[in-house]
Design a protein around this motif. Structure first.
Motif, PDB file in Angstrom:
ATOM      1  N   ASP A  66       6.082  21.101  -5.707  1.00 11.22           N
ATOM      2  CA  ASP A  66       4.857  21.647  -5.101  1.00 11.22           C
ATOM      3  C   ASP A  66       5.125  22.285  -3.741  1.00 11.22           C
ATOM      4  O   ASP A  66       4.456  23.230  -3.359  1.00 11.22           O
ATOM      5  CB  ASP A  66       3.820  20.522  -4.909  1.00 11.22           C
ATOM      6  CG  ASP A  66       3.646  19.722  -6.185  1.00 11.22           C
ATOM      7  OD1 ASP A  66       3.852  20.314  -7.253  1.00 11.22           O
ATOM      8  OD2 ASP A  66       3.325  18.522  -6.100  1.00 11.22           O
ATOM      9  N   SER A  67       6.117  21.736  -3.062  1.00 16.64           N
ATOM     10  CA  SER A  67       6.289  22.159  -1.675  1.00 16.64           C
ATOM     11  C   SER A  67       7.134  23.426  -1.578  1.00 16.64           C
ATOM     12  O   SER A  67       8.362  23.372  -1.614  1.00 16.64           O
ATOM     13  CB  SER A  67       6.940  21.025  -0.878  1.00 16.64           C
ATOM     14  OG  SER A  67       7.184  21.473   0.418  1.00 16.64           O
ATOM     15  N   ASP A  68       6.457  24.546  -1.451  1.00 17.55           N
ATOM     16  CA  ASP A  68       7.165  25.814  -1.295  1.00 17.55           C
ATOM     17  C   ASP A  68       7.935  25.843   0.013  1.00 17.55           C
ATOM     18  O   ASP A  68       9.001  26.424   0.108  1.00 17.55           O
ATOM     19  CB  ASP A  68       6.171  26.984  -1.328  1.00 17.55           C
ATOM     20  CG  ASP A  68       5.649  27.203  -2.729  1.00 17.55           C
ATOM     21  OD1 ASP A  68       6.299  26.727  -3.671  1.00 17.55           O
ATOM     22  OD2 ASP A  68       4.581  27.839  -2.866  1.00 17.55           O
ATOM     23  N   ARG A  69       7.348  25.191   0.999  1.00 19.18           N
ATOM     24  CA  ARG A  69       7.956  25.198   2.325  1.00 19.18           C
ATOM     25  C   ARG A  69       9.325  24.504   2.287  1.00 19.18           C
ATOM     26  O   ARG A  69      10.315  25.022   2.801  1.00 19.18           O
ATOM     27  CB  ARG A  69       7.016  24.493   3.302  1.00 19.18           C
ATOM     28  CG  ARG A  69       7.445  24.613   4.739  1.00 19.18           C
ATOM     29  CD  ARG A  69       6.512  23.813   5.611  1.00 19.18           C
ATOM     30  NE  ARG A  69       7.045  23.704   6.957  1.00 19.18           N
ATOM     31  CZ  ARG A  69       6.599  22.859   7.850  1.00 19.18           C
ATOM     32  NH1 ARG A  69       5.612  22.044   7.561  1.00 19.18           N
ATOM     33  NH2 ARG A  69       7.107  22.798   9.054  1.00 19.18           N
ATOM     34  N   ASP A  70       9.344  23.334   1.642  1.00 21.91           N
ATOM     35  CA  ASP A  70      10.603  22.602   1.531  1.00 21.91           C
ATOM     36  C   ASP A  70      11.627  23.392   0.740  1.00 21.91           C
ATOM     37  O   ASP A  70      12.807  23.439   1.084  1.00 21.91           O
ATOM     38  CB  ASP A  70      10.368  21.249   0.836  1.00 21.91           C
ATOM     39  CG  ASP A  70       9.729  20.250   1.792  1.00 21.91           C
ATOM     40  OD1 ASP A  70       9.496  20.632   2.953  1.00 21.91           O
ATOM     41  OD2 ASP A  70       9.448  19.121   1.357  1.00 21.91           O
ATOM     42  N   ASN A  71      11.165  24.008  -0.355  1.00 24.46           N
ATOM     43  CA  ASN A  71      12.085  24.769  -1.197  1.00 24.46           C
ATOM     44  C   ASN A  71      12.660  25.959  -0.440  1.00 24.46           C
ATOM     45  O   ASN A  71      13.844  26.270  -0.562  1.00 24.46           O
ATOM     46  CB  ASN A  71      11.363  25.261  -2.464  1.00 24.46           C
ATOM     47  CG  ASN A  71      11.114  24.112  -3.409  1.00 24.46           C
ATOM     48  OD1 ASN A  71      11.807  23.103  -3.374  1.00 24.46           O
ATOM     49  ND2 ASN A  71      10.106  24.263  -4.261  1.00 24.46           N
ATOM     50  N   ARG A  72      11.777  26.616   0.318  1.00 24.91           N
ATOM     51  CA  ARG A  72      12.250  27.769   1.092  1.00 24.91           C
ATOM     52  C   ARG A  72      13.268  27.310   2.147  1.00 24.91           C
ATOM     53  O   ARG A  72      14.289  27.955   2.359  1.00 24.91           O
ATOM     54  CB  ARG A  72      11.065  28.474   1.767  1.00 24.91           C
ATOM     55  CG  ARG A  72      10.719  29.796   1.087  1.00 24.91           C
ATOM     56  CD  ARG A  72       9.651  30.563   1.826  1.00 24.91           C
ATOM     57  NE  ARG A  72       8.325  29.992   1.601  1.00 24.91           N
ATOM     58  CZ  ARG A  72       7.533  29.541   2.568  1.00 24.91           C
ATOM     59  NH1 ARG A  72       7.908  29.605   3.820  1.00 24.91           N
ATOM     60  NH2 ARG A  72       6.348  29.040   2.280  1.00 24.91           N
ATOM     61  N   TYR A  73      12.953  26.180   2.748  1.00 24.08           N
ATOM     62  CA  TYR A  73      13.852  25.624   3.769  1.00 24.08           C
ATOM     63  C   TYR A  73      15.216  25.289   3.155  1.00 24.08           C
ATOM     64  O   TYR A  73      16.272  25.647   3.702  1.00 24.08           O
ATOM     65  CB  TYR A  73      13.201  24.378   4.370  1.00 24.08           C
ATOM     66  CG  TYR A  73      14.073  23.623   5.339  1.00 24.08           C
ATOM     67  CD1 TYR A  73      14.321  24.127   6.608  1.00 24.08           C
ATOM     68  CD2 TYR A  73      14.633  22.404   4.982  1.00 24.08           C
ATOM     69  CE1 TYR A  73      15.122  23.436   7.498  1.00 24.08           C
ATOM     70  CE2 TYR A  73      15.436  21.711   5.862  1.00 24.08           C
ATOM     71  CZ  TYR A  73      15.674  22.220   7.115  1.00 24.08           C
ATOM     72  OH  TYR A  73      16.471  21.529   7.985  1.00 24.08           O
ATOM     73  N   ASP A  74      15.187  24.644   1.985  1.00 21.20           N
ATOM     74  CA  ASP A  74      16.437  24.308   1.297  1.00 21.20           C
ATOM     75  C   ASP A  74      17.215  25.564   0.930  1.00 21.20           C
ATOM     76  O   ASP A  74      18.445  25.620   1.082  1.00 21.20           O
ATOM     77  CB  ASP A  74      16.134  23.502   0.024  1.00 21.20           C
ATOM     78  CG  ASP A  74      15.765  22.063   0.363  1.00 21.20           C
ATOM     79  OD1 ASP A  74      15.896  21.681   1.538  1.00 21.20           O
ATOM     80  OD2 ASP A  74      15.328  21.339  -0.562  1.00 21.20           O
ATOM     81  N   SER A  75      16.501  26.577   0.432  1.00 19.03           N
ATOM     82  CA  SER A  75      17.162  27.820   0.025  1.00 19.03           C
ATOM     83  C   SER A  75      17.836  28.487   1.214  1.00 19.03           C
ATOM     84  O   SER A  75      18.984  28.923   1.123  1.00 19.03           O
ATOM     85  CB  SER A  75      16.159  28.797  -0.584  1.00 19.03           C
ATOM     86  OG  SER A  75      15.614  28.242  -1.741  1.00 19.03           O
TER      87      SER A  75
END
Lengths: 161, 193
Positions: free
Chosen positions: A44-53
């Motif tokens: 759900d967390s786009d923010r976390d995914n973007r951060y990881d990417s």
């Protein structure tokens, strides 16, 4: 959930030696689930995914900066091997086939000088023939040339009447 | 986490210097590795640094990778060794250039979770529970409950019989329960408020 509500009154009470309260056990389950969630990427967390990417891309770039340094010696070695492989025939000719080249050159020279000698002999023969022919072709005694025959006489089977 | 086939293909591409494959590998495993290291050492910055250093070392020596094993097993082993080395030498091991890129602390996933009150309480409880564990138990609990590794894989990785791993898990749960009980368990309404 209903069990959770029902035993809330004495949930803190230990169940005797070696046993634990239901509340503690539930808390342990929560703890373990939360622990599991830490290692998972939350969908759900786009923010976390973007951060990881972003972090992954940045680290990959840094690693790639050092990657060519590792690949370069291998590439140079491969290039050197290729150059040696390609130049092997030349080296073989220069070292192993030396006498053959000398022999070939000698043969070529012999043939060439033979041809030159034959050429000079032929030119001498022509000169000799010219010397024989020249007296008969001089202006004082011109050679008799046959009179030209008109074409119709030459081709006609019978004399014209 | 990748499935084994995708993982193998990605590793082969990474071995040939494919930057995207390297990024895929990092993206797949950075969060599990950081979580594992964080729960071993208790410091998110240190866990992040060591995770990055682990990736650098593993990817630089990818040509030595044996395809019979899982990439994550190798990565976690390197990470754990780096952490042990750090604790032995007590000096930073990560290259400062490598950690140059780091968002501010409010942007970390831990901060995002811990920003919520409930998350804080659960996180505290995790720390309390894990602090009660001794060295092999802690690692086994993390590999089993956090990383989801099966007992068989843990026993191979730690080179101990499966029965011993199960026994450690059982004892670890009891220790954690004791620690939770002693810490004063909050009521459900407190936890889920």
């Amino acid at each position: 959930m209903s069990v959770w509500e029902n035993d809330e009154s004495d949930a803190n009470a230990p169940r005797g030696r070696g046993e634990f309260s239901m509340r503690a056990q539930r808390m342990l389950v929560r703890v373990l689930l939360a622990l599991r969630g830490e290692a998972k990427r939350s969908p759900d967390s786009d923010r976390d995914n973007r951060y990881d990417s972003l972090r992954a891309e940045a680290l990959a770039d840094r690693i790639m900066l050092e990657f060519p340094r590792r690949v370069l010696p291998l590439g140079l070695a491969a290039l050197a091997a290729l150059v040696i492989f390609c130049s092997l025939p030349l080296v073989r000719d220069a070292i192993g086939q030396g006498p053959v080249i000398v022999a070939n050159t000698t043969m070529t020279n012999a043939v060439e000088s033979g041809l030159r000698q034959r050429g000079s002999e032929m030119s001498d023969g022509i000169e000799a023939l010219k010397a024989i022919v020249v007296p008969f072709t001089s202006d004082d005694a011109p050679l008799e040339t046959p009179a030209p025959i008109p074409p119709f006489e030459a081709t006609a089977p019978f004399k014209s009447s | 986490m990748m499935d084994p086939k995708t993982e193998r293909d990605t590793i082969r591409r990474a071995q040939q210097g494919d930057r995207d494959a390297i990024a895929e590998l990092i993206k797949s495993y950075q969060r599990p590795l950081e979580a594992f290291l964080f729960r071993l050492c208790g410091k998110s910055d240190l866990a992040e640094d060591i995770a990055q250093e682990s990736f650098v070392r593993v990817i630089k020596s990818l040509d030595r990778f044996d395809e019979r094993f899982r990439f994550s097993t190798w990565l976690f082993t390197i990470g754990k060794r780096l952490l042990v080395n750090y604790h032995q030498k007590m000096r930073p091991i990560a290259n400062s250039e490598m950690v140059q890129y780091r968002a501010d602390s409010t942007n970390t996933p831990y901060a995002a979770v811990e920003g919520v009150e409930r998350g804080e309480r659960i996180s505290n409880m995790i720390s309390i529970a894990l602090d009660a564990l001794v060295s092999p138990q802690r690692e086994i609990v993390l590999l089993f409950h956090q990383q989801g590794w099966p007992v068989e894989r843990i026993s191979k990785e730690l080179k101990m019989p499966e029965g011993t791993v199960k026994s450690h898990l059982f004892r670890a749960r009891r220790r954690m329960l004791t620690a939770i009980e002693l810490s004063g368990v909050p009521t459900p309404s407190e936890v889920f408020q």
